[in-house]
Design a protein around this motif. Structure first.
Motif, PDB file in Angstrom:
ATOM      1  N   GLY A 193       0.953  -1.356  -0.156  1.00 31.18           N
ATOM      2  CA  GLY A 193       0.113  -0.025   0.153  1.00 31.18           C
ATOM      3  C   GLY A 193       0.994   1.315  -0.014  1.00 31.18           C
ATOM      4  N   THR A 194       0.217   2.356  -0.237  1.00 25.88           N
ATOM      5  CA  THR A 194       0.907   3.632  -0.278  1.00 25.88           C
ATOM      6  C   THR A 194       0.347   4.492   0.648  1.00 25.88           C
ATOM      7  OG1 THR A 194       1.485   3.218  -2.725  1.00 25.88           O
ATOM      8  CG2 THR A 194       1.525   5.725  -1.554  1.00 25.88           C
ATOM      9  N   VAL A 195       1.113   5.054   1.659  1.00 26.83           N
ATOM     10  CA  VAL A 195       0.495   6.028   2.630  1.00 26.83           C
ATOM     11  C   VAL A 195       0.653   7.580   2.312  1.00 26.83           C
ATOM     12  CG1 VAL A 195       0.623   6.712   5.109  1.00 26.83           C
ATOM     13  CG2 VAL A 195       1.292   4.166   4.666  1.00 26.83           C
ATOM     14  N   SER A 196      -0.509   8.082   2.022  1.00 27.14           N
ATOM     15  CA  SER A 196      -0.528   9.578   1.512  1.00 27.14           C
ATOM     16  C   SER A 196      -0.911  10.506   2.732  1.00 27.14           C
ATOM     17  CB  SER A 196      -1.559   9.693   0.491  1.00 27.14           C
ATOM     18  OG  SER A 196      -1.224   9.037  -0.637  1.00 27.14           O
ATOM     19  N   PHE A 197      -0.254  11.656   2.905  1.00 27.61           N
ATOM     20  CA  PHE A 197      -0.360  12.566   3.751  1.00 27.61           C
ATOM     21  C   PHE A 197      -0.837  13.790   2.873  1.00 27.61           C
ATOM     22  CE2 PHE A 197       3.429   9.713   4.564  1.00 27.61           C
ATOM     23  CZ  PHE A 197       3.084   9.341   5.829  1.00 27.61           C
ATOM     24  N   ASN A 198      -0.651  14.973   3.670  1.00 29.79           N
ATOM     25  CA  ASN A 198      -0.926  16.258   2.900  1.00 29.79           C
ATOM     26  C   ASN A 198       0.114  16.615   2.026  1.00 29.79           C
ATOM     27  OD1 ASN A 198       0.717  17.702   4.323  1.00 29.79           O
ATOM     28  ND2 ASN A 198      -0.896  18.672   5.763  1.00 29.79           N
ATOM     29  N   ASP A 199      -0.142  17.889   1.471  1.00 29.34           N
ATOM     30  CA  ASP A 199       0.864  18.291   0.367  1.00 29.34           C
ATOM     31  C   ASP A 199       2.340  18.609   0.925  1.00 29.34           C
ATOM     32  OD1 ASP A 199      -0.819  17.863  -1.771  1.00 29.34           O
ATOM     33  OD2 ASP A 199      -1.509  19.843  -1.645  1.00 29.34           O
ATOM     34  N   TYR A 277      -3.974  12.417   9.800  1.00 31.41           N
ATOM     35  CA  TYR A 277      -3.167  12.653   9.254  1.00 31.41           C
ATOM     36  C   TYR A 277      -2.473  11.983   8.011  1.00 31.41           C
ATOM     37  CZ  TYR A 277       0.158   9.209  10.922  1.00 31.41           C
ATOM     38  OH  TYR A 277       0.581   7.917  11.482  1.00 31.41           O
ATOM     39  N   ALA A 278      -3.094  10.770   7.740  1.00 31.31           N
ATOM     40  CA  ALA A 278      -2.775   9.828   6.511  1.00 31.31           C
ATOM     41  C   ALA A 278      -3.803   8.876   6.128  1.00 31.31           C
ATOM     42  CB  ALA A 278      -1.384   9.184   6.913  1.00 31.31           C
ATOM     43  N   GLN A 279      -3.649   8.533   5.004  1.00 31.22           N
ATOM     44  CA  GLN A 279      -4.641   7.207   4.521  1.00 31.22           C
ATOM     45  C   GLN A 279      -3.834   6.426   3.484  1.00 31.22           C
ATOM     46  OE1 GLN A 279      -7.765   8.396   1.868  1.00 31.22           O
ATOM     47  NE2 GLN A 279      -6.647  10.231   1.011  1.00 31.22           N
ATOM     48  N   ILE A 280      -4.121   5.145   3.467  1.00 33.48           N
ATOM     49  CA  ILE A 280      -3.470   4.156   2.885  1.00 33.48           C
ATOM     50  C   ILE A 280      -4.329   3.782   1.498  1.00 33.48           C
ATOM     51  CG2 ILE A 280      -2.994   1.950   2.639  1.00 33.48           C
ATOM     52  CD1 ILE A 280      -2.527   2.106   5.872  1.00 33.48           C
ATOM     53  N   THR A 281      -3.706   3.586   0.567  1.00 33.36           N
ATOM     54  CA  THR A 281      -4.404   3.139  -0.980  1.00 33.36           C
ATOM     55  C   THR A 281      -3.583   2.101  -1.352  1.00 33.36           C
ATOM     56  OG1 THR A 281      -4.475   5.618  -1.646  1.00 33.36           O
ATOM     57  CG2 THR A 281      -4.632   3.940  -3.636  1.00 33.36           C
TER      58      THR A 281
END
Length: 323
Positions: A193-199, A277-281
């Protein structure tokens, strides 16, 4: 008659006294002075820009907080509970995000430190008939490092013909522990998975990194995961990841649907703010389980999921008949 009344009165006093003492020793709610409220607001505005997952949606909220600080309701002191209600209302209404929490930050001194509560958890395993392994995870796996215990448990079952992992009574968990649980059932280096944060932060890739002694599981052992409607967060990562890599079959109820990751940030001497603060795709679906949960492959009541998984594990050819 007077003597009887006096006795009754004294008994009443004795009954009431413990309650009064208990109330007097209860933790008092802190009072937030105007200066501390300013710190809370300013630090929250910074956190919304630097840490909050959906920072691009917070312009109106930040403007509202600044207005309340200069010419609105936050120009005076408040008791913590009263301020918390007003503060959270602004954050939730302005973002439609109910994940915000303003929590009281307990003060510790060198002489008076509250011991960290021990986590109540267990990793139980059993070898069932027909060489079926069974692992049950119970309680919280957030603070303590249980990697070695997990590896030891899986190692004892590496020669089974099928493995059942029971998450129905699992509580909270860290993403680190969830990754450790997923890794043995995927080839080393598999993108989980990829953990995404803000910009403000670059995404992070999660790669399978199983212990060498657990390589026997990947692609060789049928895995069944038992779920309930209370399974959430990192445990959903376990179910969702293995399901969509065709590495496990999910049996039970659909899960809760919480993929956003939370963190807690100190914002003053008496307060700390919890936010997403983060989410997984997932690399294959380009999606996650937020709001929808992880759909079970076999929709049965949670209390019946073990029986169903055992039938599937004992007769692989019976899977199509049970769908």
């Amino acid at each position: 008659m007077f003597r009887y009344s006096l006795i009754v009165f004294l008994l009443c006093i004795l009954c009431i006294t413990p309650t009064v003492v208990t109330a007097a020793t209860a933790h008092p709610e802190p009072y937030l002075e105007k200066e501390e409220i300013r710190h809370i607001v300013e630090n929250t505005v910074a956190a919304l820009s630097q840490e909050y997952l959906f920072a691009e949606q917070t312009d109106k909220v930040k403007a509202r907080l600044q207005h309340e600080l200069t010419s609105g309701e936050f120009t005076r002191g408040y008791h913590f509970g009263q301020f918390r209600q007003k503060f959270e209302s602004i954050l939730v209404n302005g973002t439609s995000d109910t994940g915000f929490e303003l929590l009281e930050r307990r003060q510790m001194s060198a002489l008076h430190r509250e011991p960290l509560p021990a986590e109540d958890n267990a990793i139980d395993s059993e070898l069932l008939s027909e060489n079926i392994g069974y692992i049950k995870l119970q309680g919280d796996f957030v603070k303590a490092d249980r990697r070695s215990d997990l590896v030891d448990t899986l190692s004892t079952l590496r020669d089974v013909d099928a493995l059942i992992i029971d998450l129905r009574d699992a509580g909270a968990a860290s993403m680190d522990f969830a990754q450790q649980l997923v890794s043995p059932f995927l080839q080393p280096g598999t993108l989980m998975g990829t953990v995404s944060f803000n910009d403000q932060h670059e995404p992070v890739e999660l790669l399978a990194d199983p212990a060498p002694e657990l390589s026997a599981f990947a692609g060789k052992t049928p895995v069944y995961i038992l779920t309930s409607g209370f399974v959430s967060g990192p445990w959903e990562f376990v179910s969702y990841t293995l399901k969509h890599h065709d590495a496990a079959v999910i049996v039970g109820d659909d899960t809760m649907g919480m993929s956003y990751m939370k963190k807690t940030i100190p914002v003053s001497n008496h307060a700390e703010l919890t936010l997403y603060y983060a989410q997984i795709t997932h690399p294959l679906t380009q999606d996650n389980w937020q709001y929808t949960g992880v759909f079970a492959d076999y929709q049965v009541k949670a209390e019946d999921s073990l029986e169903t998984a055992l039938k599937l594990a004992r007769d692989q050819s019976g899977e199509q008949a049970l769908r």
